[in-house]
Motif scaffolding. Structure first.
Motif, PDB file in Angstrom:
ATOM      1  N   ASN A 160      15.203  -2.585  22.239  1.00 31.58           N
ATOM      2  CA  ASN A 160      14.948  -1.286  22.278  1.00 31.58           C
ATOM      3  C   ASN A 160      13.912  -0.713  20.957  1.00 31.58           C
ATOM      4  N   LEU A 161      12.921  -0.115  21.192  1.00 23.17           N
ATOM      5  CA  LEU A 161      12.217   0.484  20.282  1.00 23.17           C
ATOM      6  C   LEU A 161      12.277   2.206  20.063  1.00 23.17           C
ATOM      7  N   PRO A 162      12.831   2.529  19.200  1.00 21.71           N
ATOM      8  CA  PRO A 162      13.016   4.041  18.848  1.00 21.71           C
ATOM      9  C   PRO A 162      11.420   4.429  18.334  1.00 21.71           C
ATOM     10  N   SER A 163      11.217   5.820  18.460  1.00 21.94           N
ATOM     11  CA  SER A 163       9.978   6.477  18.168  1.00 21.94           C
ATOM     12  C   SER A 163       9.838   5.940  16.696  1.00 21.94           C
ATOM     13  N   SER A 168       3.292  13.163   8.489  1.00 20.82           N
ATOM     14  CA  SER A 168       3.124  14.270   9.155  1.00 20.82           C
ATOM     15  C   SER A 168       1.815  14.825   9.820  1.00 20.82           C
ATOM     16  N   GLY A 169       1.872  15.020  11.263  1.00 20.34           N
ATOM     17  CA  GLY A 169       0.613  15.154  12.084  1.00 20.34           C
ATOM     18  C   GLY A 169       0.172  14.068  12.877  1.00 20.34           C
ATOM     19  N   TRP A 170       0.852  12.912  12.613  1.00 18.53           N
ATOM     20  CA  TRP A 170       0.333  11.623  13.174  1.00 18.53           C
ATOM     21  C   TRP A 170       1.298  11.474  14.327  1.00 18.53           C
ATOM     22  N   THR A 171       0.767  10.672  15.420  1.00 15.91           N
ATOM     23  CA  THR A 171       1.352  10.304  16.759  1.00 15.91           C
ATOM     24  C   THR A 171       1.552   8.962  17.042  1.00 15.91           C
ATOM     25  N   GLY A 172       2.657   8.247  17.624  1.00 13.87           N
ATOM     26  CA  GLY A 172       2.492   7.078  17.851  1.00 13.87           C
ATOM     27  C   GLY A 172       3.351   6.744  18.991  1.00 13.87           C
ATOM     28  N   THR A 173       2.553   5.669  20.005  1.00 13.96           N
ATOM     29  CA  THR A 173       3.386   5.395  21.047  1.00 13.96           C
ATOM     30  C   THR A 173       3.395   3.954  21.228  1.00 13.96           C
ATOM     31  N   TYR A 174       4.482   3.059  21.910  1.00 15.93           N
ATOM     32  CA  TYR A 174       4.570   2.114  22.364  1.00 15.93           C
ATOM     33  C   TYR A 174       3.971   1.834  23.907  1.00 15.93           C
ATOM     34  N   THR A 175       3.312   0.595  24.113  1.00 14.21           N
ATOM     35  CA  THR A 175       3.096   0.291  25.493  1.00 14.21           C
ATOM     36  C   THR A 175       4.254   0.024  26.235  1.00 14.21           C
ATOM     37  N   ASP A 176       5.302  -0.496  25.431  1.00 11.85           N
ATOM     38  CA  ASP A 176       6.637  -0.705  26.405  1.00 11.85           C
ATOM     39  C   ASP A 176       7.772  -0.537  24.995  1.00 11.85           C
ATOM     40  N   SER A 177       8.943   0.042  25.444  1.00 14.97           N
ATOM     41  CA  SER A 177       9.632   0.475  24.221  1.00 14.97           C
ATOM     42  C   SER A 177      11.105   0.210  24.571  1.00 14.97           C
ATOM     43  N   THR A 187       4.967  -9.584  23.715  1.00 12.03           N
ATOM     44  CA  THR A 187       3.993  -8.844  23.002  1.00 12.03           C
ATOM     45  C   THR A 187       3.675  -7.145  23.553  1.00 12.03           C
ATOM     46  N   ILE A 188       3.808  -6.446  22.434  1.00  9.37           N
ATOM     47  CA  ILE A 188       3.572  -4.879  22.878  1.00  9.37           C
ATOM     48  C   ILE A 188       2.662  -4.505  21.798  1.00  9.37           C
ATOM     49  N   TYR A 189       2.060  -3.087  22.031  1.00 10.35           N
ATOM     50  CA  TYR A 189       1.416  -2.613  21.215  1.00 10.35           C
ATOM     51  C   TYR A 189       1.694  -1.196  20.609  1.00 10.35           C
ATOM     52  N   LEU A 190       1.567  -0.967  19.418  1.00 14.39           N
ATOM     53  CA  LEU A 190       1.948   0.559  18.978  1.00 14.39           C
ATOM     54  C   LEU A 190       0.538   1.148  18.789  1.00 14.39           C
ATOM     55  N   ASN A 191       0.192   2.268  19.292  1.00 16.77           N
ATOM     56  CA  ASN A 191      -1.094   3.109  19.251  1.00 16.77           C
ATOM     57  C   ASN A 191      -0.749   4.178  18.335  1.00 16.77           C
ATOM     58  N   VAL A 192      -1.590   4.025  17.352  1.00 13.79           N
ATOM     59  CA  VAL A 192      -1.501   5.151  16.300  1.00 13.79           C
ATOM     60  C   VAL A 192      -2.469   6.076  16.490  1.00 13.79           C
ATOM     61  N   THR A 240       6.334   3.351  10.188  1.00 16.19           N
ATOM     62  CA  THR A 240       7.699   2.329  10.099  1.00 16.19           C
ATOM     63  C   THR A 240       8.148   2.201  11.511  1.00 16.19           C
ATOM     64  N   SER A 241       7.986   0.832  11.943  1.00 11.68           N
ATOM     65  CA  SER A 241       8.432   0.693  13.350  1.00 11.68           C
ATOM     66  C   SER A 241       9.916  -0.132  13.460  1.00 11.68           C
ATOM     67  N   LYS A 242      10.703   0.136  14.250  1.00 11.57           N
ATOM     68  CA  LYS A 242      12.215  -0.588  14.128  1.00 11.57           C
ATOM     69  C   LYS A 242      12.297  -1.151  15.498  1.00 11.57           C
ATOM     70  N   VAL A 243      12.813  -2.409  15.569  1.00 15.07           N
ATOM     71  CA  VAL A 243      12.943  -3.202  16.959  1.00 15.07           C
ATOM     72  C   VAL A 243      14.652  -3.469  16.823  1.00 15.07           C
ATOM     73  N   SER A 244      15.319  -2.971  17.928  1.00 18.52           N
ATOM     74  CA  SER A 244      16.982  -3.081  17.837  1.00 18.52           C
ATOM     75  C   SER A 244      17.320  -3.798  18.795  1.00 18.52           C
ATOM     76  N   SER A 245      18.456  -4.585  18.802  1.00 10.83           N
ATOM     77  CA  SER A 245      19.162  -5.222  19.762  1.00 10.83           C
ATOM     78  C   SER A 245      20.477  -4.336  20.340  1.00 10.83           C
ATOM     79  N   ASP A 246      20.370  -4.265  21.521  1.00 11.07           N
ATOM     80  CA  ASP A 246      21.608  -3.399  22.290  1.00 11.07           C
ATOM     81  C   ASP A 246      22.751  -4.124  22.306  1.00 11.07           C
ATOM     82  N   GLN A 247      22.607  -5.594  22.200  1.00  4.59           N
ATOM     83  CA  GLN A 247      23.738  -6.525  22.256  1.00  4.59           C
ATOM     84  C   GLN A 247      24.335  -6.545  21.005  1.00  4.59           C
TER      85      GLN A 247
END
Length: 288
Positions: free
Chosen positions: A66-69, A74-83, A94-99, A113-120
């Motif tokens: 899982n990749l949380p936001s 301030s004022g910037w936006t960012g989205t993942y191609t797959d979260s 491979t995924i992309y963070l578009n800022v 700052t981007s975080k990648v977490s394991s649900d397990q």
């Protein structure tokens, strides 16, 4: 786990054989790896900048990723191609963070700052990205109202407007210059004397500059100079001349007292002295 079968065969006894089976159970492990080929890029206002993330399951069981936001300025936006997705053991994705950079962006380094977490397992991997925006410092100062004519011993006020038209956060140094600089005091909107001012891009601030010529100052035309120095580049400053006319104070009496003209006749003291000297001379001649 692993199912194993062990078979034993005798070289005697007509090759008698026997077997046994057993299972080896292994505990599941969940290990995620997250990398990026580049964590720093140069951008500009209005651009969309992609950052690549490569996520690998180094464990021995299926992991739910899982990749949380992302955390953005301030004022910037960012989205993942797959979260949110699953990874088999040894599988990578491979995924992309578009800022998206906002139009009114601050210059300098901006951190994402981007975080990648394991649900397990609850493991969290952190990646930090930087977008550098070219710094463009631009401070404008304008004389709004002038003190005009000021009588010596009294106060006049200038109103000055400062605008940050650049993209840098500035701590401005405010200083009066010139041989009359001691006459001037700078005040903020709350009436507090100041010598610095913090301004972010787009800010517009008005300050008051009080001028108080000394009581004994003669009538004259004079001026002071406001020097505004930028913190992003201390070699860069903006100056504004503050002209005024000073009137002599009515409390100062500058009448010149005329001295009496010298008389053409000798004074009474001179005549008396000459008379005494003459009498002494006559008396001495008669005596001798």
């Amino acid at each position: 786990g692993i199912f194993l079968k062990l078979v034993g065969v005798s070289s005697l006894n007509n090759k008698f054989s026997t077997f046994d089976s057993f299972t080896i159970l292994t505990n599941p492990t969940y290990i995620l790896s997250s990398t990026t080929p580049s964590n720093s890029k140069v951008g500009a206002s209005g651009e969309t900048i992609p950052f690549q993330l490569i996520i690998t399951n180094l464990g021995n069981d299926v992991d739910y990723v899982n990749l949380p936001s992302p955390e953005l300025p301030s004022g910037w936006t960012g989205t993942y191609t797959d979260s949110s997705f699953t990874l088999q053991p040894s599988e990578s994705k491979t995924i992309y963070l578009n800022v998206k950079v906002p139009e009114n962006v601050f210059g300098g380094n901006n951190t994402i700052t981007s975080k990648v977490s394991s649900d397990q397992s609850g493991q969290v991997e952190t990646l930090v990205f930087t977008v550098y925006i070219d710094e463009k410092a631009d401070i404008d100062i304008e004389l709004v109202t002038t003190a005009g004519v000021v009588t010596a011993g009294t106060a006049g006020t200038f109103k000055v407007s400062l605008t940050n038209n650049g993209n840098t956060r500035e701590t401005l140094s405010l200083k009066m210059e010139g041989k009359r600089s001691s006459w001037f005091t700078i005040f903020d909107a709350q009436g507090e004397a100041i010598d610095s001012l913090i301004m972010v891009p787009g800010d517009q601030v008005q300050v008051s500059i009080e001028v108080r010529p000394p009581l004994t100052q003669a009538a004259s035309d004079t001026s002071g100079t406001l020097n505004v120095t930028l913190s992003s580049d201390t070699s860069k400053s903006v100056k504004l001349s503050l002209p005024l006319e000073v009137l002599k104070s009515d409390l100062i009496d500058d009448t010149v007292v005329e001295e009496e003209e010298d008389s053409l006749l000798p004074s009474l003291g001179v005549i008396s002295t000459l008379l005494i000297v003459s009498l002494i001379s006559i008396f001495r001649r008669k005596k001798f």
